[in-house]
Design a protein around this motif. Structure first.
Motif, short mmCIF file in Angstrom:
data_model
loop_
_atom_site.label_atom_id
_atom_site.label_comp_id
_atom_site.label_asym_id
_atom_site.label_seq_id
_atom_site.Cartn_x
_atom_site.Cartn_y
_atom_site.Cartn_z
N MET A 1 -6.35 -57.65 -21.11
CA MET A 1 -6.54 -58.92 -20.43
C MET A 1 -5.26 -59.35 -19.73
O MET A 1 -5.27 -59.79 -18.58
N ALA A 2 -4.13 -59.25 -20.42
CA ALA A 2 -2.85 -59.66 -19.84
C ALA A 2 -2.53 -58.83 -18.61
O ALA A 2 -1.91 -59.32 -17.67
N THR A 3 -2.92 -57.55 -18.64
CA THR A 3 -2.66 -56.69 -17.49
C THR A 3 -3.58 -57.03 -16.33
O THR A 3 -3.18 -56.94 -15.16
N ARG A 59 7.80 -64.15 -15.48
CA ARG A 59 8.74 -65.20 -15.11
C ARG A 59 8.04 -66.55 -15.22
O ARG A 59 7.10 -66.85 -14.51
N PHE A 60 8.54 -67.39 -16.13
CA PHE A 60 7.98 -68.73 -16.31
C PHE A 60 9.11 -69.74 -16.35
O PHE A 60 10.24 -69.42 -16.73
N ARG A 61 8.78 -70.98 -15.99
CA ARG A 61 9.78 -72.05 -15.97
C ARG A 61 9.89 -72.78 -17.30
O ARG A 61 10.98 -73.09 -17.76
N HIS A 62 8.74 -73.09 -17.88
CA HIS A 62 8.70 -74.03 -19.00
C HIS A 62 8.57 -73.37 -20.36
O HIS A 62 8.67 -74.05 -21.38
N ALA A 63 8.30 -72.08 -20.41
CA ALA A 63 8.13 -71.38 -21.68
C ALA A 63 8.40 -69.90 -21.46
O ALA A 63 8.47 -69.43 -20.32
N THR A 64 8.57 -69.18 -22.55
CA THR A 64 8.80 -67.74 -22.43
C THR A 64 7.50 -66.96 -22.36
O THR A 64 7.46 -65.86 -21.80
N VAL A 65 6.43 -67.54 -22.91
CA VAL A 65 5.15 -66.85 -22.90
C VAL A 65 4.03 -67.88 -23.04
O VAL A 65 4.24 -68.97 -23.59
N TYR A 66 2.85 -67.54 -22.49
CA TYR A 66 1.66 -68.38 -22.63
C TYR A 66 0.52 -67.53 -23.16
O TYR A 66 0.47 -66.31 -22.96
N SER A 67 -0.42 -68.19 -23.81
CA SER A 67 -1.58 -67.46 -24.33
C SER A 67 -2.45 -67.00 -23.17
O SER A 67 -2.50 -67.63 -22.11
N GLU A 68 -3.16 -65.90 -23.39
CA GLU A 68 -4.05 -65.38 -22.35
C GLU A 68 -5.17 -66.36 -22.04
O GLU A 68 -5.60 -66.48 -20.89
N SER A 69 -5.63 -67.08 -23.05
CA SER A 69 -6.71 -68.04 -22.83
C SER A 69 -6.25 -69.17 -21.92
O SER A 69 -7.02 -69.65 -21.07
N ASN A 289 2.59 -75.63 -14.24
CA ASN A 289 2.42 -76.96 -14.82
C ASN A 289 1.03 -77.09 -15.44
O ASN A 289 0.87 -77.66 -16.53
N LEU A 290 0.04 -76.57 -14.76
CA LEU A 290 -1.32 -76.59 -15.28
C LEU A 290 -1.46 -75.70 -16.51
O LEU A 290 -2.06 -76.09 -17.51
N VAL A 291 -0.86 -74.51 -16.45
CA VAL A 291 -0.92 -73.59 -17.59
C VAL A 291 -0.27 -74.22 -18.81
O VAL A 291 -0.79 -74.13 -19.93
N TRP A 292 0.88 -74.87 -18.61
CA TRP A 292 1.61 -75.48 -19.74
C TRP A 292 0.74 -76.53 -20.43
O TRP A 292 0.68 -76.57 -21.66
N MET A 293 0.07 -77.39 -19.65
CA MET A 293 -0.76 -78.43 -20.26
C MET A 293 -1.95 -77.84 -21.00
O MET A 293 -2.35 -78.33 -22.06
N ASP A 295 -1.99 -74.92 -22.36
CA ASP A 295 -1.47 -74.18 -23.51
C ASP A 295 -1.00 -75.10 -24.63
O ASP A 295 -0.97 -74.71 -25.80
N ARG A 296 -0.66 -76.37 -24.28
CA ARG A 296 -0.13 -77.31 -25.25
C ARG A 296 -0.85 -78.65 -25.12
O ARG A 296 -0.25 -79.67 -24.71
N PRO A 297 -2.13 -78.70 -25.42
CA PRO A 297 -2.90 -79.94 -25.22
C PRO A 297 -2.41 -81.12 -26.05
O PRO A 297 -2.67 -82.28 -25.70
N ASP A 298 -1.70 -80.84 -27.17
CA ASP A 298 -1.21 -81.93 -28.02
C ASP A 298 0.15 -82.46 -27.57
O ASP A 298 0.63 -83.46 -28.13
N ALA A 299 0.77 -81.82 -26.56
CA ALA A 299 2.11 -82.22 -26.14
C ALA A 299 2.09 -83.25 -25.01
O ALA A 299 3.15 -83.71 -24.58
N PHE A 300 0.91 -83.61 -24.54
CA PHE A 300 0.84 -84.62 -23.49
C PHE A 300 -0.44 -85.43 -23.66
O PHE A 300 -1.32 -85.07 -24.45
N GLN A 301 -0.51 -86.53 -22.96
CA GLN A 301 -1.70 -87.38 -23.00
C GLN A 301 -2.20 -87.62 -21.58
O GLN A 301 -1.42 -87.71 -20.65
N TYR A 302 -3.51 -87.72 -21.45
CA TYR A 302 -4.08 -87.96 -20.13
C TYR A 302 -3.68 -89.35 -19.63
O TYR A 302 -3.66 -90.31 -20.40
#
Length: 450
Positions: A1-3, A59-69, A289-293, A295-302
């Motif tokens: 999937m990652a590939t 290459r990412f700005r806000h994290a070293t890795v993100y989940s495939e989902s 920015n979209l991927v980060w949110m 990937d971390r739904p508990d780290a921000f609020q709508y």
């Protein structure tokens, strides 16, 4: 999937660009003034081709890795966002109106009267030079590097005053487009010296502001204004090379700016090393920015529309309303790095969310309705262009069109304010010119068609 993800992103981006080029097919330069064409090509590059390179390179700005989902969900959201824009555009009848513009006789173009041009020049240059003088004073006081690192704090409450420095770009575009009309339809020469002086002034102001966008914008917008007067359906290789060089220089300046802000001094060779294809894509990584949110739904609020409401009350100076709502950039910065955006701090900076991420930040998956409204906005521009008959309205159209494109990688509040301040001198100039003409103090010049 990652590939597979980078490949899927690349295929989707190629599809968006191919559709955009297909929509733009035609015999002359007017095809490039198609709002949906410009959106599809820009969107395909920014949100699919660039992510394909960055995900493949890790290459990412806000994290070293993100989940495939999270990456897959972001891909789905971006695909639906693009489709929603298309639906909004075609439901609002944008394609029909643009077709009329393509079929309209080019002889409808008329040159801007000199009195209008003079009025705009006075309205633009006097406030702009006052704002530039204030900028130079700040740079002399704090130093260039320190100013770049703290300009958000140093210019707090001076948002619209600082935007006056963008006004020479408006004058440049009006003079340049007027020259194109006179050259093509009336056989007169362009005012090359005046255009060159205004171009140099605009670039210097952009360099003082430390903005790559402001340095590149004059060239991009002049090229855009030229398209409607072009009889050639192919883009010469020399122009493509020039655009490539401009992009390289813009990325290089970005690396140099980072060196200045960090206080390590300027090293051109090190800056040039960062100007590879991947690093170029890295400068357009708003998709993350979209991927980060996701990937971390508990780290921000709508935010439920708070950042869009900021554009409505943005005209109120922050000095008069210290708790005025912020745009999407500061909120996103504090979500990713809590407490990092504080107007009382030092060396603060913001993130540019891009419209897809800002819509998600406010409404979640319901942010796709923002895409529908965005498509309607593009359709309104397509309907308006059928009524354009002169340089002033043409420059106004392109200013708003570029604002629509900047929404894709900017902040809604910031881009809205920028577009508003570009349109103001055009409106003021036309009103002043109308008043002077009605008083009978000037006579409109006549031009002989060739």
């Amino acid at each position: 999937m990652a590939t597979m993800l980078p490949i899927v992103f690349a295929i989707a981006g190629t599809a968006f660009i191919a559709v955009g080029l297909g929509v733009a097919r035609g015999q002359d330069g007017r095809r490039f003034a198609n709002p949906i064409c410009l959106f599809l090509i820009s969107y395909g590059c920014l949100y699919f081709l660039a992510p394909a390179l960055l995900i493949g390179a890790g290459r990412f700005r806000h994290a070293t890795v993100y989940s495939e989902s999270s990456l897959a969900n972001a891909l789905l959201y971006l695909l639906l966002f693009g489709v929603a824009v298309l639906i909004g555009y075609y439901l609002a009848g944008g394609n029909i109106q643009y077709a009329r513009f393509r079929q309209r006789p080019s002889g409808l173009w008329k040159p801007t009267p000199r009195v209008t041009l003079l009025s705009i020049a006075i309205v633009v240059l006097v406030p702009a030079l006052i704002s530039v003088a204030a900028l130079i004073s700040k740079i002399a006081q704090y130093g260039y590097g320190a100013f770049l690192a703290n300009r958000i704090v140093l210019e707090t409450g001076e948002g619209y005053f600082s935007m006056l420095r963008r006004w020479p770009l408006v004058l440049l575009l009006v003079v340049y487009t007027r020259g194109l009309v006179l050259r093509r339809y009336y056989g007169q020469r362009q005012p090359i010296i005046i255009i060159a002086l205004l171009l140099v002034l605009t670039i210097i102001i952009g360099a003082l502001n430390g903005s790559r966008t402001e340095i590149a914008m004059p060239f991009v917008m002049m090229a855009a204004c030229y398209t409607v007067f072009s009889k050639v359906s192919r883009i010469p290789l020399a122009k493509l090379v020039m655009v490539g060089v401009m992009i390289f220089v813009a990325v290089l300046l970005g690396e140099i700016r980072q060196q200045l802000m960090s206080g390590v001094g300027i090293d051109i060779r090190e800056a040039a090393k960062g100007s590879t294809v991947v690093n170029l894509a890295y400068n357009f990584g708003e998709y993350e920015n979209l991927v980060w949110m996701m990937d971390r739904p508990d780290a921000f609020q709508y935010l439920h529309g708070r950042t869009f409401a900021a554009a409505v009350v943005g005209w109120v100076p922050r000095r008069a309303w210290p708790d005025k709502p912020l745009g999407g950039g500061p909120y996103l910065r504090n979500f990713i790095i809590p407490g990092s955006y504080d107007l009382r701090g030092h060396n603060i900076t913001s993130y540019t969310p891009g419209l897809p991420a800002e819509a998600y930040m406010n409404f979640g998956w319901f942010g796709l309705f923002v895409a529908l409204l965005y498509g309607v906005g593009l359709a309104l521009l397509a309907r308006w262009i059928n009524r354009i008959a002169g340089p002033l309205t043409y420059v106004c159209w392109w200013s708003i069109m570029f604002g629509m494109l900047l929404y894709l990688r900017g902040e809604f509040f910031g881009v809205t304010a920028r577009v508003f301040m570009m349109v103001v001198p055009l409106v003021i100039g036309m009103v002043v010119a109308g008043i002077v003409s009605n008083l009978g103090k000037t006579a409109a010049p006549t031009y002989q068609r060739v």
